[in-house]
Design a protein around this motif. Structure first.
Motif, mmCIF file in Angstrom:
data_model
loop_
_atom_site.group_PDB
_atom_site.id
_atom_site.type_symbol
_atom_site.label_atom_id
_atom_site.label_comp_id
_atom_site.label_asym_id
_atom_site.label_seq_id
_atom_site.Cartn_x
_atom_site.Cartn_y
_atom_site.Cartn_z
ATOM 1 N N MET A 1 0.819 -1.211 0.000
ATOM 2 C CA MET A 1 0.000 0.000 0.000
ATOM 3 C C MET A 1 0.853 1.261 0.000
ATOM 4 S SD MET A 1 -3.051 0.504 2.639
ATOM 5 C CE MET A 1 -2.341 2.030 3.159
ATOM 6 N N PRO A 2 0.567 2.219 -0.892
ATOM 7 C CA PRO A 2 1.372 3.434 -0.905
ATOM 8 C C PRO A 2 1.062 4.362 0.261
ATOM 9 C CG PRO A 2 -0.345 3.557 -2.587
ATOM 10 C CD PRO A 2 -0.427 2.195 -1.978
ATOM 11 N N GLY A 3 -0.163 4.338 0.769
ATOM 12 C CA GLY A 3 -0.601 5.314 1.774
ATOM 13 C C GLY A 3 -0.330 4.875 3.203
ATOM 14 N N PRO A 4 -0.621 5.771 4.151
ATOM 15 C CA PRO A 4 -0.338 5.481 5.559
ATOM 16 C C PRO A 4 -1.341 4.520 6.196
ATOM 17 C CG PRO A 4 -1.301 7.659 5.337
ATOM 18 C CD PRO A 4 -1.158 7.117 3.950
ATOM 19 N N PHE A 5 -0.902 3.966 7.301
ATOM 20 C CA PHE A 5 -1.733 3.042 8.081
ATOM 21 C C PHE A 5 -1.799 3.584 9.504
ATOM 22 C CE2 PHE A 5 -1.702 -0.801 10.870
ATOM 23 C CZ PHE A 5 -3.045 -1.108 10.690
ATOM 24 N N LEU A 6 -3.013 3.754 9.994
ATOM 25 C CA LEU A 6 -3.218 4.353 11.318
ATOM 26 C C LEU A 6 -4.045 3.418 12.189
ATOM 27 C CD1 LEU A 6 -3.308 6.806 13.333
ATOM 28 C CD2 LEU A 6 -5.345 7.572 12.085
ATOM 29 N N VAL A 7 -3.611 3.246 13.420
ATOM 30 C CA VAL A 7 -4.402 2.481 14.392
ATOM 31 C C VAL A 7 -5.048 3.477 15.351
ATOM 32 C CG1 VAL A 7 -4.325 0.817 16.288
ATOM 33 C CG2 VAL A 7 -2.918 0.450 14.247
ATOM 34 N N LEU A 8 -6.362 3.404 15.479
ATOM 35 C CA LEU A 8 -7.072 4.263 16.427
ATOM 36 C C LEU A 8 -7.398 3.460 17.673
ATOM 37 C CD1 LEU A 8 -9.642 6.251 14.227
ATOM 38 C CD2 LEU A 8 -7.545 7.092 15.295
ATOM 39 N N ALA A 9 -6.810 3.881 18.792
ATOM 40 C CA ALA A 9 -7.117 3.231 20.068
ATOM 41 C C ALA A 9 -8.384 3.900 20.605
ATOM 42 C CB ALA A 9 -5.938 3.402 21.024
ATOM 43 N N ASN A 10 -9.517 3.352 20.207
ATOM 44 C CA ASN A 10 -10.814 3.983 20.497
ATOM 45 C C ASN A 10 -11.284 3.651 21.919
ATOM 46 O OD1 ASN A 10 -13.161 5.459 19.877
ATOM 47 N ND2 ASN A 10 -14.254 3.611 19.236
ATOM 48 N N LYS A 11 -12.339 4.321 22.326
ATOM 49 C CA LYS A 11 -13.019 4.132 23.616
ATOM 50 C C LYS A 11 -12.135 4.537 24.790
ATOM 51 C CE LYS A 11 -16.074 0.576 21.736
ATOM 52 N NZ LYS A 11 -16.953 -0.529 21.994
ATOM 53 N N GLN A 12 -11.337 5.588 24.573
ATOM 54 C CA GLN A 12 -10.468 6.079 25.641
ATOM 55 C C GLN A 12 -11.257 6.676 26.801
ATOM 56 O OE1 GLN A 12 -7.057 5.810 26.016
ATOM 57 N NE2 GLN A 12 -7.176 4.441 24.258
ATOM 58 N N ASP A 13 -12.540 6.941 26.574
ATOM 59 C CA ASP A 13 -13.373 7.471 27.660
ATOM 60 C C ASP A 13 -13.690 6.402 28.701
ATOM 61 O OD1 ASP A 13 -14.948 6.496 25.281
ATOM 62 O OD2 ASP A 13 -16.547 6.545 26.789
ATOM 63 N N ILE A 14 -13.475 5.148 28.372
ATOM 64 C CA ILE A 14 -13.831 4.074 29.308
ATOM 65 C C ILE A 14 -12.692 3.858 30.304
ATOM 66 C CG2 ILE A 14 -14.366 1.595 29.492
ATOM 67 C CD1 ILE A 14 -15.835 1.808 26.851
ATOM 68 N N ARG A 15 -13.057 3.841 31.566
ATOM 69 C CA ARG A 15 -12.047 3.668 32.613
ATOM 70 C C ARG A 15 -11.305 2.342 32.411
ATOM 71 N NH1 ARG A 15 -12.179 5.347 38.290
ATOM 72 N NH2 ARG A 15 -14.254 6.161 37.914
ATOM 73 N N GLY A 16 -9.998 2.394 32.502
ATOM 74 C CA GLY A 16 -9.194 1.181 32.350
ATOM 75 C C GLY A 16 -8.833 0.865 30.901
ATOM 76 N N ALA A 17 -9.253 1.739 29.971
ATOM 77 C CA ALA A 17 -8.904 1.498 28.559
ATOM 78 C C ALA A 17 -7.381 1.493 28.412
ATOM 79 C CB ALA A 17 -9.521 2.585 27.687
ATOM 80 N N MET A 18 -6.890 0.629 27.545
ATOM 81 C CA MET A 18 -5.437 0.565 27.312
ATOM 82 C C MET A 18 -4.964 1.836 26.618
ATOM 83 S SD MET A 18 -4.925 -3.268 25.904
ATOM 84 C CE MET A 18 -6.399 -3.146 24.948
ATOM 85 N N ASN A 19 -3.757 2.262 26.943
ATOM 86 C CA ASN A 19 -3.224 3.428 26.243
ATOM 87 C C ASN A 19 -2.602 2.979 24.916
ATOM 88 O OD1 ASN A 19 -0.693 2.391 26.799
ATOM 89 N ND2 ASN A 19 -0.377 3.692 28.594
ATOM 90 N N THR A 20 -2.134 3.952 24.156
ATOM 91 C CA THR A 20 -1.657 3.621 22.806
ATOM 92 C C THR A 20 -0.411 2.722 22.849
ATOM 93 O OG1 THR A 20 -0.535 5.742 22.794
ATOM 94 C CG2 THR A 20 -2.599 5.618 21.598
ATOM 95 N N ASP A 21 0.428 2.897 23.879
ATOM 96 C CA ASP A 21 1.626 2.046 23.966
ATOM 97 C C ASP A 21 1.233 0.585 24.152
ATOM 98 O OD1 ASP A 21 3.276 4.157 23.632
ATOM 99 O OD2 ASP A 21 3.749 4.415 25.767
ATOM 100 N N SER A 22 0.247 0.360 25.022
ATOM 101 C CA SER A 22 -0.181 -1.026 25.245
ATOM 102 C C SER A 22 -0.821 -1.608 23.984
ATOM 103 C CB SER A 22 -1.197 -1.092 26.389
ATOM 104 O OG SER A 22 -0.673 -0.500 27.537
ATOM 105 N N VAL A 23 -1.602 -0.776 23.307
ATOM 106 C CA VAL A 23 -2.241 -1.263 22.073
ATOM 107 C C VAL A 23 -1.158 -1.617 21.050
ATOM 108 C CG1 VAL A 23 -3.698 -0.565 20.117
ATOM 109 C CG2 VAL A 23 -4.424 -0.052 22.458
ATOM 110 N N ARG A 24 -0.151 -0.771 20.939
ATOM 111 C CA ARG A 24 0.962 -1.042 20.005
ATOM 112 C C ARG A 24 1.624 -2.378 20.327
ATOM 113 N NH1 ARG A 24 2.932 2.556 16.557
ATOM 114 N NH2 ARG A 24 4.813 1.321 16.246
ATOM 115 N N ASP A 25 1.889 -2.567 21.631
ATOM 116 C CA ASP A 25 2.555 -3.805 22.041
ATOM 117 C C ASP A 25 1.702 -5.022 21.711
ATOM 118 O OD1 ASP A 25 4.659 -2.417 22.983
ATOM 119 O OD2 ASP A 25 4.138 -2.583 25.106
ATOM 120 N N MET A 26 0.425 -4.923 22.071
ATOM 121 C CA MET A 26 -0.469 -6.062 21.856
ATOM 122 C C MET A 26 -0.601 -6.407 20.368
ATOM 123 S SD MET A 26 -1.887 -7.141 24.807
ATOM 124 C CE MET A 26 -3.547 -7.716 24.645
#
Ligand code: GTP
Length: 259
Positions: free
Chosen positions: A187-212
Protein backbone atom coordinates in the motif's frame (compact mmCIF):
# COMPACT_ATOMS: atom_id res chain seq x y z
CA UNK A 1 23.30 1.40 7.09
CA UNK A 2 20.27 2.91 8.90
CA UNK A 3 17.17 3.61 6.83
CA UNK A 4 16.70 7.35 6.27
CA UNK A 5 13.11 8.42 6.90
CA UNK A 6 11.40 11.24 5.09
CA UNK A 7 10.90 14.16 7.48
CA UNK A 8 7.40 14.72 6.07
CA UNK A 9 5.79 11.32 5.66
CA UNK A 10 7.99 9.34 8.07
CA UNK A 11 8.41 6.47 5.62
CA UNK A 12 11.90 5.35 4.64
CA UNK A 13 13.00 7.48 1.69
CA UNK A 14 13.73 4.39 -0.35
CA UNK A 15 10.31 2.84 0.35
CA UNK A 16 7.52 2.44 -2.14
CA UNK A 17 5.27 4.30 0.28
CA UNK A 18 7.44 7.41 0.25
CA UNK A 19 7.90 7.31 -3.49
CA UNK A 20 4.21 6.81 -4.17
CA UNK A 21 3.08 9.71 -2.02
CA UNK A 22 1.14 12.05 -4.21
CA UNK A 23 0.58 9.52 -6.94
CA UNK A 24 -3.12 10.20 -6.59
CA UNK A 25 -2.86 13.99 -6.75
CA UNK A 26 -4.83 15.41 -9.65
CA UNK A 27 -6.03 18.95 -10.35
CA UNK A 28 -9.69 18.19 -9.52
CA UNK A 29 -9.69 19.95 -6.14
CA UNK A 30 -7.34 21.43 -3.57
CA UNK A 31 -5.59 18.17 -2.91
CA UNK A 32 -6.59 16.01 -5.82
CA UNK A 33 -9.17 13.29 -5.92
CA UNK A 34 -11.20 12.54 -2.83
CA UNK A 35 -9.13 10.53 -0.44
CA UNK A 36 -10.50 7.11 0.21
CA UNK A 37 -9.96 5.97 3.77
CA UNK A 38 -10.97 2.44 4.68
CA UNK A 39 -11.95 1.71 8.28
CA UNK A 40 -11.45 -1.84 9.48
CA UNK A 41 -11.72 -3.32 12.97
CA UNK A 42 -13.48 -6.04 14.92
CA UNK A 43 -17.21 -5.85 15.39
CA UNK A 44 -18.06 -3.40 18.14
CA UNK A 45 -14.72 -1.57 17.96
CA UNK A 46 -16.52 1.65 17.11
CA UNK A 47 -15.96 2.25 13.38
CA UNK A 48 -19.45 3.47 12.59
CA UNK A 49 -19.68 5.48 15.82
CA UNK A 50 -16.48 7.34 14.94
CA UNK A 51 -17.70 8.02 11.43
CA UNK A 52 -20.98 9.23 12.80
CA UNK A 53 -19.11 11.55 15.15
CA UNK A 54 -17.17 12.93 12.19
CA UNK A 55 -20.36 13.53 10.26
CA UNK A 56 -22.18 15.10 13.14
CA UNK A 57 -21.70 18.85 13.57
CA UNK A 58 -20.23 19.77 16.96
CA UNK A 59 -22.89 20.83 19.47
CA UNK A 60 -23.50 24.54 19.83
CA UNK A 61 -22.38 25.90 23.20
CA UNK A 62 -25.93 27.00 23.97
CA UNK A 63 -27.23 23.52 23.19
CA UNK A 64 -25.63 21.09 25.62
CA UNK A 65 -25.92 17.50 24.50
CA UNK A 66 -28.04 15.10 26.40
CA UNK A 67 -25.77 12.77 28.35
CA UNK A 68 -23.89 10.47 26.05
CA UNK A 69 -23.17 11.82 22.65
CA UNK A 70 -23.11 8.23 21.63
CA UNK A 71 -26.72 7.68 22.43
CA UNK A 72 -27.55 10.64 20.35
CA UNK A 73 -25.18 9.19 17.83
CA UNK A 74 -25.49 6.45 15.40
CA UNK A 75 -28.22 4.52 17.17
CA UNK A 76 -30.67 7.26 16.76
CA UNK A 77 -28.61 8.25 13.81
CA UNK A 78 -30.83 10.26 11.94
CA UNK A 79 -31.25 8.71 8.60
CA UNK A 80 -30.55 12.03 7.03
CA UNK A 81 -27.03 11.95 8.37
CA UNK A 82 -26.19 8.98 6.22
CA UNK A 83 -28.59 9.76 3.45
CA UNK A 84 -25.82 10.07 0.90
CA UNK A 85 -24.13 6.88 2.03
CA UNK A 86 -23.82 4.09 -0.46
CA UNK A 87 -24.91 0.74 0.88
CA UNK A 88 -23.09 -2.17 -0.62
CA UNK A 89 -24.55 -5.61 -0.64
CA UNK A 90 -22.58 -8.47 0.81
CA UNK A 91 -23.23 -12.11 0.12
CA UNK A 92 -22.81 -13.65 3.50
CA UNK A 93 -23.33 -10.68 5.73
CA UNK A 94 -25.99 -11.25 8.33
CA UNK A 95 -26.58 -7.81 9.64
CA UNK A 96 -23.31 -7.55 11.50
CA UNK A 97 -22.94 -3.95 10.44
CA UNK A 98 -25.71 -3.90 13.02
CA UNK A 99 -26.20 -0.28 13.68
CA UNK A 100 -25.63 0.56 10.07
CA UNK A 101 -28.44 -1.84 9.45
CA UNK A 102 -30.47 0.14 11.94
CA UNK A 103 -29.62 3.40 10.25
CA UNK A 104 -30.44 1.69 6.99
CA UNK A 105 -33.87 0.65 8.14
CA UNK A 106 -34.46 4.19 9.33
CA UNK A 107 -33.53 5.36 5.88
CA UNK A 108 -35.88 2.88 4.37
CA UNK A 109 -38.67 4.04 6.68
CA UNK A 110 -38.18 7.55 5.51
CA UNK A 111 -38.32 6.33 1.96
CA UNK A 112 -34.92 7.89 1.45
CA UNK A 113 -32.91 4.94 0.21
CA UNK A 114 -33.87 1.32 0.21
CA UNK A 115 -30.65 -0.39 1.26
CA UNK A 116 -30.23 -4.13 0.85
CA UNK A 117 -30.87 -6.12 4.02
CA UNK A 118 -27.39 -7.65 3.99
CA UNK A 119 -24.96 -4.78 4.29
CA UNK A 120 -21.28 -5.35 3.93
CA UNK A 121 -19.61 -2.00 3.59
CA UNK A 122 -20.99 1.49 3.74
CA UNK A 123 -19.35 4.30 1.81
CA UNK A 124 -19.78 7.67 3.47
CA UNK A 125 -18.74 11.05 2.05
CA UNK A 126 -17.07 13.22 4.68
CA UNK A 127 -15.38 16.58 4.90
CA UNK A 128 -12.65 16.98 7.51
CA UNK A 129 -10.82 20.30 7.78
CA UNK A 130 -11.72 21.25 4.24
CA UNK A 131 -10.69 17.96 2.70
CA UNK A 132 -13.27 15.77 1.06
CA UNK A 133 -13.00 12.12 1.92
CA UNK A 134 -14.71 8.92 1.10
CA UNK A 135 -14.83 6.77 4.22
CA UNK A 136 -15.44 3.08 3.75
CA UNK A 137 -16.98 1.51 6.84
CA UNK A 138 -16.46 -2.26 6.74
CA UNK A 139 -18.23 -4.95 8.73
CA UNK A 140 -16.20 -6.32 11.62
CA UNK A 141 -17.97 -9.60 12.25
CA UNK A 142 -15.97 -12.75 11.82
CA UNK A 143 -17.68 -13.82 8.60
CA UNK A 144 -16.77 -10.56 6.88
CA UNK A 145 -13.19 -10.02 7.98
CA UNK A 146 -11.73 -11.81 4.98
CA UNK A 147 -13.29 -9.14 2.79
CA UNK A 148 -11.16 -6.44 4.47
CA UNK A 149 -8.35 -7.39 2.12
CA UNK A 150 -10.27 -6.34 -0.98
CA UNK A 151 -11.66 -3.21 0.73
CA UNK A 152 -8.16 -2.12 1.74
CA UNK A 153 -6.59 -2.76 -1.64
CA UNK A 154 -6.30 0.52 -3.52
CA UNK A 155 -7.23 2.71 -0.55
CA UNK A 156 -5.33 5.96 0.01
CA UNK A 157 -5.12 5.24 3.74
CA UNK A 158 -6.26 2.52 6.11
CA UNK A 159 -7.49 2.93 9.67
CA UNK A 160 -7.72 0.03 12.09
CA UNK A 161 -10.12 0.81 14.94
CA UNK A 162 -9.45 -0.93 18.26
CA UNK A 163 -11.73 -1.18 21.28
CA UNK A 164 -9.07 -0.24 23.85
CA UNK A 165 -11.35 -1.28 26.69
CA UNK A 166 -11.44 -4.88 25.50
CA UNK A 167 -7.98 -6.34 26.10
CA UNK A 168 -9.32 -9.87 25.71
CA UNK A 169 -10.05 -9.34 22.03
CA UNK A 170 -6.75 -7.65 21.17
CA UNK A 171 -5.17 -10.97 20.13
CA UNK A 172 -8.05 -11.47 17.70
CA UNK A 173 -7.50 -7.99 16.30
CA UNK A 174 -3.77 -8.71 16.03
CA UNK A 175 -4.47 -11.96 14.18
CA UNK A 176 -6.75 -10.22 11.69
CA UNK A 177 -4.33 -7.34 11.23
CA UNK A 178 -1.35 -9.55 10.53
CA UNK A 179 -3.36 -11.39 7.87
CA UNK A 180 -3.25 -8.10 5.93
CA UNK A 181 0.53 -7.80 6.17
CA UNK A 182 1.04 -8.39 2.42
CA UNK A 183 -1.58 -5.79 1.39
CA UNK A 184 -0.18 -3.23 3.82
CA UNK A 185 3.31 -3.79 2.44
CA UNK A 186 2.13 -2.94 -1.07
CA UNK A 187 0.00 0.00 0.00
CA UNK A 188 1.37 3.43 -0.91
CA UNK A 189 -0.60 5.31 1.77
CA UNK A 190 -0.34 5.48 5.56
CA UNK A 191 -1.73 3.04 8.08
CA UNK A 192 -3.22 4.35 11.32
CA UNK A 193 -4.40 2.48 14.39
CA UNK A 194 -7.07 4.26 16.43
CA UNK A 195 -7.12 3.23 20.07
CA UNK A 196 -10.81 3.98 20.50
CA UNK A 197 -13.02 4.13 23.62
CA UNK A 198 -10.47 6.08 25.64
CA UNK A 199 -13.37 7.47 27.66
CA UNK A 200 -13.83 4.07 29.31
CA UNK A 201 -12.05 3.67 32.61
CA UNK A 202 -9.19 1.18 32.35
CA UNK A 203 -8.90 1.50 28.56
CA UNK A 204 -5.44 0.56 27.31
CA UNK A 205 -3.22 3.43 26.24
CA UNK A 206 -1.66 3.62 22.81
CA UNK A 207 1.63 2.05 23.97
CA UNK A 208 -0.18 -1.03 25.25
CA UNK A 209 -2.24 -1.26 22.07
CA UNK A 210 0.96 -1.04 20.00
CA UNK A 211 2.56 -3.81 22.04
CA UNK A 212 -0.47 -6.06 21.86
CA UNK A 213 -0.73 -5.63 18.08
CA UNK A 214 3.05 -6.02 17.67
CA UNK A 215 3.16 -2.88 15.59
CA UNK A 216 6.91 -2.41 15.85
CA UNK A 217 7.40 -5.82 14.25
CA UNK A 218 4.72 -5.05 11.66
CA UNK A 219 6.47 -1.80 10.74
CA UNK A 220 9.65 -3.60 9.90
CA UNK A 221 7.77 -6.22 7.89
CA UNK A 222 5.75 -3.74 5.81
CA UNK A 223 8.52 -1.13 5.54
CA UNK A 224 6.35 1.76 6.73
CA UNK A 225 5.13 3.37 9.89
CA UNK A 226 2.06 2.26 11.83
CA UNK A 227 0.98 5.28 13.82
CA UNK A 228 -1.28 4.87 16.84
CA UNK A 229 -3.61 7.62 18.07
CA UNK A 230 -6.02 7.68 21.02
CA UNK A 231 -9.63 8.65 20.44
CA UNK A 232 -13.19 8.28 21.60
CA UNK A 233 -16.43 8.59 19.71
CA UNK A 234 -17.75 10.62 22.64
CA UNK A 235 -15.40 13.47 21.79
CA UNK A 236 -15.49 14.38 18.12
CA UNK A 237 -12.33 16.45 18.40
CA UNK A 238 -10.24 13.35 19.15
CA UNK A 239 -11.24 11.55 15.96
CA UNK A 240 -11.06 14.76 13.97
CA UNK A 241 -7.49 15.34 15.17
CA UNK A 242 -6.51 11.81 14.20
CA UNK A 243 -8.05 12.04 10.74
CA UNK A 244 -6.57 15.50 10.25
CA UNK A 245 -3.19 14.01 10.98
CA UNK A 246 -3.86 11.19 8.52
CA UNK A 247 -4.81 13.67 5.81
CA UNK A 248 -1.69 15.71 6.49
CA UNK A 249 0.54 12.68 6.23
CA UNK A 250 -1.11 11.56 3.01
CA UNK A 251 -1.41 14.97 1.42
CA UNK A 252 1.55 16.99 2.67
CA UNK A 253 3.79 14.07 2.04
CA UNK A 254 2.79 14.20 -1.59
CA UNK A 255 5.36 16.96 -1.91
CA UNK A 256 8.11 14.81 -0.48
CA UNK A 257 8.30 12.93 -3.73
CA UNK A 258 9.67 16.06 -5.35
CA UNK A 259 12.27 16.77 -2.65
N1 GTP B 1 -17.92 4.36 25.57
C1 GTP B 1 -17.72 4.29 24.25
N2 GTP B 1 -18.51 3.51 23.49
C2 GTP B 1 -18.28 3.46 22.16
C3 GTP B 1 -17.24 4.23 21.56
N3 GTP B 1 -17.26 3.97 20.22
C4 GTP B 1 -18.25 3.09 20.02
N4 GTP B 1 -18.87 2.78 21.18
C5 GTP B 1 -19.96 1.84 21.37
O1 GTP B 1 -19.50 0.56 20.96
C6 GTP B 1 -20.54 -0.16 20.32
C7 GTP B 1 -20.11 -0.63 18.97
O2 GTP B 1 -19.87 0.50 18.15
P1 GTP B 1 -20.02 0.44 16.58
O3 GTP B 1 -19.73 1.80 16.05
O4 GTP B 1 -21.27 -0.22 16.20
O5 GTP B 1 -18.86 -0.57 16.18
P2 GTP B 1 -18.47 -1.10 14.72
O6 GTP B 1 -17.00 -1.21 14.75
O7 GTP B 1 -19.05 -0.25 13.64
O8 GTP B 1 -19.11 -2.55 14.73
P3 GTP B 1 -19.59 -3.49 13.51
O9 GTP B 1 -20.58 -2.71 12.73
O10 GTP B 1 -20.20 -4.66 14.20
O11 GTP B 1 -18.39 -3.88 12.73
C8 GTP B 1 -21.75 0.77 20.29
O12 GTP B 1 -22.57 0.44 21.39
C9 GTP B 1 -21.15 2.15 20.48
O13 GTP B 1 -22.04 3.03 21.13
C10 GTP B 1 -16.43 5.06 22.40
O14 GTP B 1 -15.50 5.75 21.98
N5 GTP B 1 -16.71 5.04 23.74
Amino acid sequence: MPLLSCCVCGFPSSSKRHQNQGAWRTPTNEYGKKLQIVFIGLDGSGKTSLLYALRHPPPRPDQPQADGALRAGRHSASAGDFSDAVWIEGNSHRGAKGQSAQAASELAELGNIAPPPNLKTVTIPLRVGGTELIAVDTAGCRAERDSWRSSVTGADAVVLVIDSSDALRLPVARHELWKLEGVLRDMPGPFLVLANKQDIRGAMNTDSVRDMLQLNELESVIGGSCATKPCTAVDRSTIEAAIDWLITVTVTASSCKDK
